[in-house]
Design a protein around this motif. Structure first.
Motif, mmCIF file in Angstrom:
data_model
loop_
_atom_site.group_PDB
_atom_site.id
_atom_site.type_symbol
_atom_site.label_atom_id
_atom_site.label_comp_id
_atom_site.label_asym_id
_atom_site.label_seq_id
_atom_site.Cartn_x
_atom_site.Cartn_y
_atom_site.Cartn_z
ATOM 1 N N ARG A 56 0.810 -1.221 0.000
ATOM 2 C CA ARG A 56 0.000 0.000 0.000
ATOM 3 C C ARG A 56 0.842 1.269 0.000
ATOM 4 N NH1 ARG A 56 -3.359 -3.371 3.061
ATOM 5 N NH2 ARG A 56 -2.055 -3.062 4.888
ATOM 6 N N THR A 57 1.829 1.349 0.919
ATOM 7 C CA THR A 57 2.490 2.639 1.108
ATOM 8 C C THR A 57 3.796 2.802 0.334
ATOM 9 O OG1 THR A 57 3.628 1.844 3.100
ATOM 10 C CG2 THR A 57 1.500 2.894 3.426
ATOM 11 N N ARG A 58 4.418 1.690 -0.100
ATOM 12 C CA ARG A 58 5.624 1.826 -0.924
ATOM 13 C C ARG A 58 5.683 0.653 -1.904
ATOM 14 N NH1 ARG A 58 12.042 1.100 -0.181
ATOM 15 N NH2 ARG A 58 12.585 2.284 -2.033
ATOM 16 N N PRO A 59 4.809 0.703 -2.943
ATOM 17 C CA PRO A 59 4.680 -0.439 -3.844
ATOM 18 C C PRO A 59 5.927 -0.684 -4.685
ATOM 19 C CG PRO A 59 3.142 1.332 -4.452
ATOM 20 C CD PRO A 59 3.900 1.809 -3.258
ATOM 21 N N ILE A 60 6.113 -1.939 -5.073
ATOM 22 C CA ILE A 60 7.181 -2.297 -6.005
ATOM 23 C C ILE A 60 6.889 -1.569 -7.320
ATOM 24 C CG2 ILE A 60 8.114 -4.237 -7.355
ATOM 25 C CD1 ILE A 60 7.228 -5.972 -4.807
ATOM 26 N N PRO A 61 7.899 -0.932 -7.962
ATOM 27 C CA PRO A 61 7.641 -0.176 -9.190
ATOM 28 C C PRO A 61 6.907 -1.017 -10.250
ATOM 29 C CG PRO A 61 9.879 0.189 -8.437
ATOM 30 C CD PRO A 61 9.306 -0.857 -7.543
ATOM 31 N N ALA A 62 6.133 -0.328 -11.107
ATOM 32 C CA ALA A 62 5.270 -1.009 -12.070
ATOM 33 C C ALA A 62 6.050 -1.928 -13.006
ATOM 34 C CB ALA A 62 4.480 0.029 -12.870
ATOM 35 N N ASP A 63 7.342 -1.617 -13.255
ATOM 36 C CA ASP A 63 8.121 -2.481 -14.152
ATOM 37 C C ASP A 63 8.647 -3.731 -13.427
ATOM 38 O OD1 ASP A 63 10.132 -1.488 -12.552
ATOM 39 O OD2 ASP A 63 11.270 -0.518 -14.161
ATOM 40 N N GLY A 64 8.287 -3.869 -12.128
ATOM 41 C CA GLY A 64 8.664 -5.071 -11.378
ATOM 42 C C GLY A 64 10.121 -5.109 -10.975
ATOM 43 N N LYS A 65 10.809 -3.952 -11.096
ATOM 44 C CA LYS A 65 12.232 -3.916 -10.737
ATOM 45 C C LYS A 65 12.470 -3.096 -9.473
ATOM 46 C CE LYS A 65 14.173 -4.527 -15.339
ATOM 47 N NZ LYS A 65 14.490 -3.760 -16.554
ATOM 48 N N CYS A 66 13.340 -3.607 -8.592
ATOM 49 C CA CYS A 66 13.687 -2.896 -7.362
ATOM 50 C C CYS A 66 14.312 -1.547 -7.703
ATOM 51 C CB CYS A 66 14.670 -3.744 -6.555
ATOM 52 S SG CYS A 66 15.351 -2.879 -5.132
ATOM 53 N N ASN A 82 16.256 0.163 -6.026
ATOM 54 C CA ASN A 82 17.602 0.296 -5.497
ATOM 55 C C ASN A 82 18.611 -0.493 -6.320
ATOM 56 O OD1 ASN A 82 19.516 1.076 -3.491
ATOM 57 N ND2 ASN A 82 19.317 -0.963 -2.591
ATOM 58 N N CYS A 83 18.265 -1.727 -6.717
ATOM 59 C CA CYS A 83 19.271 -2.590 -7.352
ATOM 60 C C CYS A 83 18.793 -3.193 -8.665
ATOM 61 C CB CYS A 83 19.699 -3.696 -6.390
ATOM 62 S SG CYS A 83 18.470 -4.995 -6.221
ATOM 63 N N GLY A 84 17.519 -2.957 -9.042
ATOM 64 C CA GLY A 84 17.023 -3.513 -10.298
ATOM 65 C C GLY A 84 16.617 -4.973 -10.195
ATOM 66 N N GLY A 85 16.742 -5.562 -9.003
ATOM 67 C CA GLY A 85 16.353 -6.968 -8.794
ATOM 68 C C GLY A 85 14.878 -7.193 -9.095
ATOM 69 N N THR A 86 14.537 -8.436 -9.439
ATOM 70 C CA THR A 86 13.144 -8.705 -9.824
ATOM 71 C C THR A 86 12.472 -9.732 -8.918
ATOM 72 O OG1 THR A 86 13.965 -10.348 -11.384
ATOM 73 C CG2 THR A 86 13.494 -8.154 -12.263
ATOM 74 N N GLU A 87 13.204 -10.156 -7.865
ATOM 75 C CA GLU A 87 12.614 -11.158 -6.976
ATOM 76 C C GLU A 87 12.321 -10.522 -5.619
ATOM 77 O OE1 GLU A 87 13.741 -15.252 -4.867
ATOM 78 O OE2 GLU A 87 15.009 -14.739 -6.592
ATOM 79 N N PHE A 88 11.099 -10.726 -5.158
ATOM 80 C CA PHE A 88 10.698 -10.138 -3.876
ATOM 81 C C PHE A 88 10.152 -11.233 -2.976
ATOM 82 C CE2 PHE A 88 10.572 -7.053 -7.220
ATOM 83 C CZ PHE A 88 11.248 -5.979 -6.682
ATOM 84 N N THR A 89 10.468 -11.129 -1.672
ATOM 85 C CA THR A 89 10.038 -12.193 -0.769
ATOM 86 C C THR A 89 9.220 -11.622 0.388
ATOM 87 O OG1 THR A 89 12.085 -11.955 0.481
ATOM 88 C CG2 THR A 89 12.063 -13.642 -1.218
ATOM 89 N N ARG A 90 8.424 -12.498 0.983
ATOM 90 C CA ARG A 90 7.719 -12.125 2.211
ATOM 91 C C ARG A 90 8.272 -12.953 3.350
ATOM 92 N NH1 ARG A 90 3.289 -8.671 1.054
ATOM 93 N NH2 ARG A 90 2.696 -8.861 -1.126
ATOM 94 N N ARG A 91 8.444 -12.350 4.517
ATOM 95 C CA ARG A 91 9.028 -13.065 5.648
ATOM 96 C C ARG A 91 8.066 -14.089 6.230
ATOM 97 N NH1 ARG A 91 11.490 -8.395 9.377
ATOM 98 N NH2 ARG A 91 10.685 -9.849 10.929
ATOM 99 N N ALA A 92 8.643 -15.247 6.641
ATOM 100 C CA ALA A 92 7.837 -16.335 7.196
ATOM 101 C C ALA A 92 7.079 -15.878 8.446
ATOM 102 C CB ALA A 92 8.737 -17.518 7.540
ATOM 103 N N ASP A 93 7.643 -14.901 9.175
ATOM 104 C CA ASP A 93 6.987 -14.483 10.425
ATOM 105 C C ASP A 93 6.068 -13.275 10.222
ATOM 106 O OD1 ASP A 93 9.113 -12.784 9.868
ATOM 107 O OD2 ASP A 93 9.759 -12.575 11.952
ATOM 108 N N ASP A 94 5.861 -12.849 8.969
ATOM 109 C CA ASP A 94 4.978 -11.705 8.732
ATOM 110 C C ASP A 94 3.529 -12.144 8.533
ATOM 111 O OD1 ASP A 94 6.757 -9.705 9.189
ATOM 112 O OD2 ASP A 94 7.066 -9.158 7.089
ATOM 113 N N ASN A 95 3.021 -12.910 9.506
ATOM 114 C CA ASN A 95 1.599 -13.262 9.496
ATOM 115 C C ASN A 95 1.015 -12.770 10.813
ATOM 116 O OD1 ASN A 95 1.669 -15.571 11.587
ATOM 117 N ND2 ASN A 95 3.293 -16.098 10.127
#
Ligand code: ADP
Ligand code: ADP
Ligand code: ZN
Length: 215
Positions: free
Chosen positions: A139-149, A151-164
């Motif tokens: 919501r507040t800082r979405p991944i850019p529309a082109d799907g690239k980070c 900061n580094c241009g990376g294209t893989e994003f993860t969610r933490r196992a404890d973020d439930n």
């Protein structure tokens, strides 16, 4: 200058630490990131802490103090940002002793205040760049529309196992029971600077800058 970012899970510590690293050449010391790294590289310590972290409990003081001690003996850059450390009074005492040993001191403790409801909303929407660790939010800082980070241009994003929600409730309980006493501890030392963590990211950065410019 060495500072602590103090606040509950999701308060924005990592986000602000990354900005300080980029803008001031400070070194971010996140015990959470160090522990996750130990997990993913499959070290003995990583295996020991995995279940503890997933439940939302705190890892033992001995382990995290050891991690910090190693870093304090390395390069000191433009100062350290302690992000997610200390989390207990024993860790706070250990930090003071370790800093003294390397001829350093603590300039300020920034307490980021955010209410529980906002924390749940933030954490369940958090994701992280797998390459550089940049923190995003649906919501507040979405991944850019082109799907690239950004900061580094990376294209893989993860969610933490404890973020439930369940693990977060436990992390919050740990925060109130074991970490919130540090607020009184640093207040008594004249180091505490509370700021409104509910404001938007750039406003929070401005408040932190104002504190650091005076410290
Ligand atoms: P958050 O970003 O939600 O504040 P962290 O990434 O800092 O969480 O920490 C994730 C988990 O790692 C914690 O729930 C805890 O299990 C462990 N951990 C991190 N730092 C510490 C610490 N200083 N003392 C004990 N456990 C820690
Ligand atoms: P912490 O390190 O304290 O656990 P993070 O920096 O990882 O917190 O932030 C938690 C989530 O909230 C992330 O998804 C981040 O993008 C988002 N976030 C951080 N600061 C703000 C803010 N001031 N307003 C709204 N969302 C924020
Ligand atoms: Zn990245």
């Amino acid at each position: 200058m060495n500072i602590i970012l103090l606040g509950p899970p999701g308060a924005g510590k990592g986000t602000q630490a990354q900005k300080l690293v980029a803008e001031r050449g400070m070194i971010q010391l996140s015990t959470g990131d160090m522990l996750r790294e130990a997990r993913s590289s499959g070290t003995e310590m990583g295996k020991i802490v995995a279940d503890v972290m997933d439940r939302g409990d705190l890892v033992t003081d001995e382990i995290v103090i050891g991690l910090i001690e190693e870093k304090l003996n390395g390069p000191q850059g433009g100062g350290f940002i302690f992000d997610g450390f200390p989390r207990t009074l024993a860790q706070a005492d250990a930090l003071e002793a370790l800093l003294r040993k390397v001829g350093q001191s603590l300039a300020a403790v920034i307490e980021m205040r955010v209410d529980d409801e906002a924390l749940v909303a933030r954490i369940t929407a958090r994701s992280t760049c797998a390459d550089c660790g940049a923190v995003y939010n649906d919501r507040t800082r979405p991944i850019p529309a082109d799907g690239k980070c950004e900061n580094c241009g990376g294209t893989e994003f993860t969610r933490r196992a404890d973020d439930n929600e369940e693990s977060l409730r436990q992390r919050l309980m740990e925060y109130y029971k074991k970490t919130s006493p540090l607020i009184g501890y640093y207040h008594a030392k004249g180091k505490l600077h509370p700021i409104d963590g509910l404001a938007d990211i750039d406003t929070v950065s401005g408040e932190i800058k104002a504190v650091l410019d005076k410290a």
